[in-house]
Design an enzyme around this catalytic site. Structure first.
Site, PDB file in Angstrom:
ATOM      1  N   ARG A 121       0.815  -1.235   0.000  1.00 51.70           N
ATOM      2  CA  ARG A 121       0.000   0.000   0.000  1.00 51.70           C
ATOM      3  C   ARG A 121       0.843   1.278   0.000  1.00 51.70           C
ATOM      4  O   ARG A 121       0.392   2.339   0.423  1.00 51.70           O
ATOM      5  CB  ARG A 121      -0.996   0.017   1.159  1.00 51.70           C
ATOM      6  CG  ARG A 121      -1.947  -1.161   1.113  1.00 51.70           C
ATOM      7  CD  ARG A 121      -3.085  -1.025   2.091  1.00 51.70           C
ATOM      8  NE  ARG A 121      -3.947  -2.187   1.982  1.00 51.70           N
ATOM      9  CZ  ARG A 121      -3.761  -3.311   2.652  1.00 51.70           C
ATOM     10  NH1 ARG A 121      -2.771  -3.419   3.495  1.00 51.70           N
ATOM     11  NH2 ARG A 121      -4.600  -4.314   2.479  1.00 51.70           N
ATOM     12  N   LYS A 143       3.843  11.329 -11.620  1.00 50.85           N
ATOM     13  CA  LYS A 143       2.993  10.475 -12.461  1.00 50.85           C
ATOM     14  C   LYS A 143       3.677   9.126 -12.627  1.00 50.85           C
ATOM     15  O   LYS A 143       4.859   9.056 -12.971  1.00 50.85           O
ATOM     16  CB  LYS A 143       2.817  11.098 -13.846  1.00 50.85           C
ATOM     17  CG  LYS A 143       1.653  12.048 -13.943  1.00 50.85           C
ATOM     18  CD  LYS A 143       1.369  12.364 -15.402  1.00 50.85           C
ATOM     19  CE  LYS A 143       0.239  13.339 -15.542  1.00 50.85           C
ATOM     20  NZ  LYS A 143       0.036  13.769 -16.937  1.00 50.85           N
ATOM     21  N   GLU A 185      10.920  16.864 -25.329  1.00 50.97           N
ATOM     22  CA  GLU A 185      10.158  17.301 -24.144  1.00 50.97           C
ATOM     23  C   GLU A 185      10.665  18.662 -23.645  1.00 50.97           C
ATOM     24  O   GLU A 185       9.888  19.470 -23.136  1.00 50.97           O
ATOM     25  CB  GLU A 185      10.243  16.270 -23.015  1.00 50.97           C
ATOM     26  CG  GLU A 185       9.508  14.954 -23.283  1.00 50.97           C
ATOM     27  CD  GLU A 185       7.975  15.040 -23.129  1.00 50.97           C
ATOM     28  OE1 GLU A 185       7.440  16.115 -22.808  1.00 50.97           O
ATOM     29  OE2 GLU A 185       7.315  14.002 -23.357  1.00 50.97           O
ATOM     30  N   LYS A 221       8.152  22.807 -14.373  1.00 48.11           N
ATOM     31  CA  LYS A 221       7.248  21.690 -14.075  1.00 48.11           C
ATOM     32  C   LYS A 221       6.896  21.661 -12.589  1.00 48.11           C
ATOM     33  O   LYS A 221       5.741  21.395 -12.216  1.00 48.11           O
ATOM     34  CB  LYS A 221       7.857  20.360 -14.527  1.00 48.11           C
ATOM     35  CG  LYS A 221       6.857  19.243 -14.394  1.00 48.11           C
ATOM     36  CD  LYS A 221       7.163  18.019 -15.197  1.00 48.11           C
ATOM     37  CE  LYS A 221       6.082  16.985 -14.941  1.00 48.11           C
ATOM     38  NZ  LYS A 221       6.355  15.701 -15.554  1.00 48.11           N
ATOM     39  N   GLU A 231      -3.763  17.138 -12.134  1.00 45.95           N
ATOM     40  CA  GLU A 231      -4.148  17.431 -13.518  1.00 45.95           C
ATOM     41  C   GLU A 231      -5.638  17.740 -13.680  1.00 45.95           C
ATOM     42  O   GLU A 231      -6.330  17.151 -14.506  1.00 45.95           O
ATOM     43  CB  GLU A 231      -3.730  16.276 -14.448  1.00 45.95           C
ATOM     44  CG  GLU A 231      -3.658  16.709 -15.902  1.00 45.95           C
ATOM     45  CD  GLU A 231      -3.039  15.671 -16.815  1.00 45.95           C
ATOM     46  OE1 GLU A 231      -1.884  15.287 -16.605  1.00 45.95           O
ATOM     47  OE2 GLU A 231      -3.748  15.247 -17.748  1.00 45.95           O
ATOM     48  N   ARG A 235      -2.122  21.532 -15.334  1.00 42.00           N
ATOM     49  CA  ARG A 235      -1.154  20.479 -15.668  1.00 42.00           C
ATOM     50  C   ARG A 235      -1.420  19.873 -17.047  1.00 42.00           C
ATOM     51  O   ARG A 235      -0.532  19.293 -17.658  1.00 42.00           O
ATOM     52  CB  ARG A 235      -1.150  19.403 -14.566  1.00 42.00           C
ATOM     53  CG  ARG A 235      -0.011  18.399 -14.768  1.00 42.00           C
ATOM     54  CD  ARG A 235       0.254  17.546 -13.554  1.00 42.00           C
ATOM     55  NE  ARG A 235       1.320  16.606 -13.822  1.00 42.00           N
ATOM     56  CZ  ARG A 235       1.902  15.843 -12.918  1.00 42.00           C
ATOM     57  NH1 ARG A 235       1.518  15.908 -11.667  1.00 42.00           N
ATOM     58  NH2 ARG A 235       2.864  15.005 -13.259  1.00 42.00           N
ATOM     59  N   ASN A 239       0.642  18.321 -21.577  1.00 39.61           N
ATOM     60  CA  ASN A 239       0.339  17.339 -22.630  1.00 39.61           C
ATOM     61  C   ASN A 239       0.434  17.956 -24.021  1.00 39.61           C
ATOM     62  O   ASN A 239       0.010  17.334 -25.001  1.00 39.61           O
ATOM     63  CB  ASN A 239      -1.060  16.753 -22.420  1.00 39.61           C
ATOM     64  CG  ASN A 239      -1.144  15.963 -21.127  1.00 39.61           C
ATOM     65  OD1 ASN A 239      -0.175  15.299 -20.741  1.00 39.61           O
ATOM     66  ND2 ASN A 239      -2.262  16.061 -20.429  1.00 39.61           N
ATOM     67  N   HIS A 242       1.013  15.883 -27.070  1.00 38.67           N
ATOM     68  CA  HIS A 242       0.860  14.483 -26.669  1.00 38.67           C
ATOM     69  C   HIS A 242      -0.431  13.838 -27.174  1.00 38.67           C
ATOM     70  O   HIS A 242      -0.528  12.609 -27.181  1.00 38.67           O
ATOM     71  CB  HIS A 242       0.933  14.336 -25.145  1.00 38.67           C
ATOM     72  CG  HIS A 242       2.335  14.455 -24.601  1.00 38.67           C
ATOM     73  ND1 HIS A 242       3.109  15.574 -24.796  1.00 38.67           N
ATOM     74  CD2 HIS A 242       3.099  13.588 -23.871  1.00 38.67           C
ATOM     75  CE1 HIS A 242       4.286  15.397 -24.201  1.00 38.67           C
ATOM     76  NE2 HIS A 242       4.304  14.197 -23.634  1.00 38.67           N
ATOM     77  N   HIS A 246       0.837  10.609 -28.506  1.00 36.48           N
ATOM     78  CA  HIS A 246       0.523   9.281 -27.944  1.00 36.48           C
ATOM     79  C   HIS A 246      -0.156   8.396 -28.987  1.00 36.48           C
ATOM     80  O   HIS A 246       0.093   7.182 -29.042  1.00 36.48           O
ATOM     81  CB  HIS A 246      -0.403   9.416 -26.730  1.00 36.48           C
ATOM     82  CG  HIS A 246       0.330   9.699 -25.451  1.00 36.48           C
ATOM     83  ND1 HIS A 246      -0.304  10.050 -24.292  1.00 36.48           N
ATOM     84  CD2 HIS A 246       1.645   9.676 -25.147  1.00 36.48           C
ATOM     85  CE1 HIS A 246       0.587  10.238 -23.325  1.00 36.48           C
ATOM     86  NE2 HIS A 246       1.771  10.018 -23.825  1.00 36.48           N
ATOM     87  N   HIS A 258       8.907   7.611 -27.655  1.00 38.24           N
ATOM     88  CA  HIS A 258       7.989   8.629 -27.130  1.00 38.24           C
ATOM     89  C   HIS A 258       8.375  10.053 -27.577  1.00 38.24           C
ATOM     90  O   HIS A 258       7.540  10.806 -28.086  1.00 38.24           O
ATOM     91  CB  HIS A 258       7.959   8.529 -25.601  1.00 38.24           C
ATOM     92  CG  HIS A 258       7.080   9.546 -24.949  1.00 38.24           C
ATOM     93  ND1 HIS A 258       5.711   9.544 -25.087  1.00 38.24           N
ATOM     94  CD2 HIS A 258       7.371  10.623 -24.164  1.00 38.24           C
ATOM     95  CE1 HIS A 258       5.194  10.560 -24.408  1.00 38.24           C
ATOM     96  NE2 HIS A 258       6.176  11.228 -23.841  1.00 38.24           N
TER      97      HIS A 258
HETATM   98  N1  GLY Z   1       4.467  14.448 -18.454  1.00 35.04           N
HETATM   99  C1  GLY Z   1       3.380  15.287 -18.170  1.00 35.04           C
HETATM  100  C2  GLY Z   1       3.069  15.385 -16.700  1.00 35.04           C
HETATM  101  O1  GLY Z   1       3.838  14.941 -15.880  1.00 35.04           O
HETATM  102  O2  GLY Z   1       2.043  15.900 -16.346  1.00 35.04           O
END
Ligand code: GLY
Length: 355
Positions: A121, A143, A185, A221, A231, A235, A239, A242, A246, A258
């Site tokens: 957990r 993330k 990125e 960031k 997000e 946030r 993206n 993306h 993606h 990626h």
């Molecule tokens: N890679 C995008 C984020 O961490 O929100």
């Protein structure tokens, strides 16, 4: 050493500097007493290069250390591999009192963070990024995820590390392809928030400025994550590129890396934003040119419909609308909620060459 504080939950430091792999033990001991096991989770490639030095440093600071190694590659980012990693941790007697060290690139950070987040957990973990992509983006912000057959990163947790330790010396010897993925990125961050950073890629030699690039990306960031950890709004800007990116990655069966897919996605969203009147054609052209100058793609051969369909199976879909980040100018982007029915047309616009 440059340190950036991320004030999310109890907060953590991002430490950036030359030779920090040799100081992993010393740094980790500031957040976790060494009377515990440090389990390094890494992939088969990084294990050959950096596992010995990492464990040596942990031992020198008094940690008992063990390792769980999985096969390198995006194909490993699955629930079944998470099961094997968790079983590996259990077999090695890892307890809730221990700490995970995620040593590697984006895949490793996502997997090791996920494993740390669910093992017993949740046990603490530290990110030690060894690729530029992980250093400028994925190691910061908590993330973690694995891919499902239906799409990328569809199962995961927001789970913040205790610390991020980025040794900039490790990034100087990256294979060229891996390096370019990180540039994509970092260029994204320039488009989002920092024209001065963008100019390094437009005019300068990024290899000579890696510590500055990493610090600028991490600083930005960290700010976004502090304002919107889960997000809900801002946030989503991260993206940028993306949605198509993606989709392209998925359509290539993850054969396209990626960063390359994100670069193509940035080119597409730049041209689409210009076609829709959100940004000037000059801004879209600058985005294309900066990607090309840094050896990255700006478009794809996949057709509009398949990209839109693949994108709509992505987790960012929400009912009849989807939120996408669009450039307004270099250093300034915005979120737009669009009808999912319009996505194909937007992709079509984004695939069209500029005049
Ligand atoms: N890679 C995008 C984020 O961490 O929100």
């Amino acid at each position: 050493m440059h340190t950036i504080r991320v004030n999310v939950g109890k907060g953590y430091d991002i430490n950036i500097g030359e030779g920090l792999l040799g100081k992993v033990g010393e740094l980790v001991s500031t957040v976790k007493s060494p009377e515990c096991k440090a389990v390094v989770i890494t992939d088969s490639n990084v294990a050959k290069l950096h596992l010995f030095d990492c464990q040596q440093s942990l031992r020198a600071s008094g940690f008992d250390t063990t390792a769980v190694i999985f096969d390198a590659g995006e194909e490993s980012k699955t629930m079944s591999m998470i099961g094997k990693i968790l079983e590996g941790m259990a077999e090695k007697g890892v307890t809730r009192n221990d700490i995970v060290i995620a040593l590697g690139g984006g895949v490793t950070g996502d997997m090791a963070g996920f494993a740390a987040g669910v093992y017993m957990r949740g046990i603490p973990f530290v990110q030690v990024p060894t690729t530029l992509l992980a250093a400028v983006d994925s190691s910061v912000g908590g993330k973690t995820a694995v891919d499902l057959p239906s799409g990328k990163n569809l199962a995961g947790l927001f789970y913040q590390p205790e610390m991020v330790i980025c040794d900039t010396l490790l990034l100087e010897t990256l294979p060229e392809e891996e390096y370019k993925c990180g540039l994509a990125e970092a260029i994204k961050t320039g488009i989002l928030s920092d024209e001065e950073l963008f100019r390094i890629f437009e005019e300068g030699d990024p290899k000579e400025k890696l510590p500055e690039i990493i610090a600028r990306c991490a600083e930005y960031k960290a700010g976004v994550v502090m304002r919107d950890e889960k997000e809900k709004g801002e946030r989503k800007l991260l993206n940028l590129g993306h949605t198509a990116g993606h989709a392209i990655e998925k359509l290539s069966n993850y054969e396209m890396k990626h960063g390359f897919a994100v670069a193509a996605g940035l080119g597409i969203i730049g041209r689409a934003a210009s076609g829709l009147g959100y940004c000037s054609e000059e801004t879209a052209k600058r985005i294309e040119n900066v990607l090309l100058r840094n050896g990255l793609p700006v478009n794809t051969d996949f057709d509009d419909r398949e990209i839109a369909e693949a994108a709509l199976s992505d987790k960012k879909r929400s009912g009849k609308t989807i939120t996408i980040a669009v450039p307004i100018s270099i250093g300034n982007c915005d979120l737009k909620e669009i009808e999912t029915d319009n996505l194909e047309e937007i992709i079509m616009l984004g695939k069209k060459a500029l005049k």
